[in-house]
Enzyme design. Structure first.
Site, PDB file in Angstrom:
ATOM      1  N   TYR A  25      57.469 -49.851  13.485  1.00  0.00           N
ATOM      2  CA  TYR A  25      56.844 -48.586  13.086  1.00  0.00           C
ATOM      3  C   TYR A  25      56.320 -48.691  11.652  1.00  0.00           C
ATOM      4  CZ  TYR A  25      56.154 -43.577  12.413  1.00  0.00           C
ATOM      5  OH  TYR A  25      55.601 -42.347  12.141  1.00  0.00           O
TER       6      TYR A  25
ATOM      7  N   TRP B 213      45.243 -44.134  18.374  1.00  0.00           N
ATOM      8  CA  TRP B 213      46.441 -44.378  17.555  1.00  0.00           C
ATOM      9  C   TRP B 213      47.700 -43.987  18.324  1.00  0.00           C
ATOM     10  CZ3 TRP B 213      47.854 -47.102  13.530  1.00  0.00           C
ATOM     11  CH2 TRP B 213      49.066 -46.814  12.891  1.00  0.00           C
ATOM     12  N   TRP B 214      47.659 -42.838  18.973  1.00  0.00           N
ATOM     13  CA  TRP B 214      48.824 -42.413  19.755  1.00  0.00           C
ATOM     14  C   TRP B 214      49.152 -43.443  20.827  1.00  0.00           C
ATOM     15  CZ3 TRP B 214      47.021 -36.739  20.823  1.00  0.00           C
ATOM     16  CH2 TRP B 214      47.187 -35.979  19.665  1.00  0.00           C
TER      17      TRP B 214
ATOM     18  N   HIS C 248      52.290 -48.800  10.232  1.00  0.00           N
ATOM     19  CA  HIS C 248      51.788 -47.862   9.231  1.00  0.00           C
ATOM     20  C   HIS C 248      51.336 -48.585   7.964  1.00  0.00           C
ATOM     21  CE1 HIS C 248      53.251 -44.743  11.879  1.00  0.00           C
ATOM     22  NE2 HIS C 248      52.503 -43.911  11.166  1.00  0.00           N
TER      23      HIS C 248
ATOM     24  N   TYR D  30      50.127 -37.190   2.488  1.00  0.00           N
ATOM     25  CA  TYR D  30      50.839 -37.324   3.762  1.00  0.00           C
ATOM     26  C   TYR D  30      51.898 -38.411   3.624  1.00  0.00           C
ATOM     27  CZ  TYR D  30      51.189 -37.819   8.928  1.00  0.00           C
ATOM     28  OH  TYR D  30      51.607 -37.864  10.233  1.00  0.00           O
TER      29      TYR D  30
END
Length: 105
Positions: A19, A77-78, A23, A42
């Site tokens: 993960y 992306w999802w 990113h 963010y």
């Protein structure tokens, strides 16, 4: 008007390193999409004990922010991330909005 948003998502056990890697290598076109939608500052934090991800961001355009799920790059992306976390049927992450109870400016 700027609003702050906070939410939690749920990482699959053992997916922490991947993960973070994904990113670190976030796609420039996704960054551009988020910025164009008025997203700023963010951050995503991980609770190592529970696998809960905590996201917080500033939103400068609520309409554009609400339309992000309709954007092909967001959907891509999802799909790219769905193997790492709990997702809905459309591959979007299961996300629970959090209520702000304190903010020190």
């Amino acid at each position: 008007m700027m609003t702050r948003k906070a939410f939690k998502m749920f990482l699959n056990k053992g997916s922490e390193a991947e993960y973070q890697k994904r990113h670190t290598e976030i796609w420039p076109e996704l960054q551009d999409l988020l910025r164009d939608a008025g997203v700023a500052n963010y951050s995503i934090f991980l609770d190592d004990e529970t696998g809960v991800l905590f996201g917080v961001l500033d939103c400068h355009d609520e309409t554009k922010y609400q339309n992000l799920p309709l954007q092909p790059i967001m959907q891509k992306w999802w799909n790219h991330m769905k193997d790492l976390m709990q997702t809905n049927e459309d591959n979007s992450p299961v996300s629970i909005s959090l209520t702000e109870v304190f903010y020190l400016k």
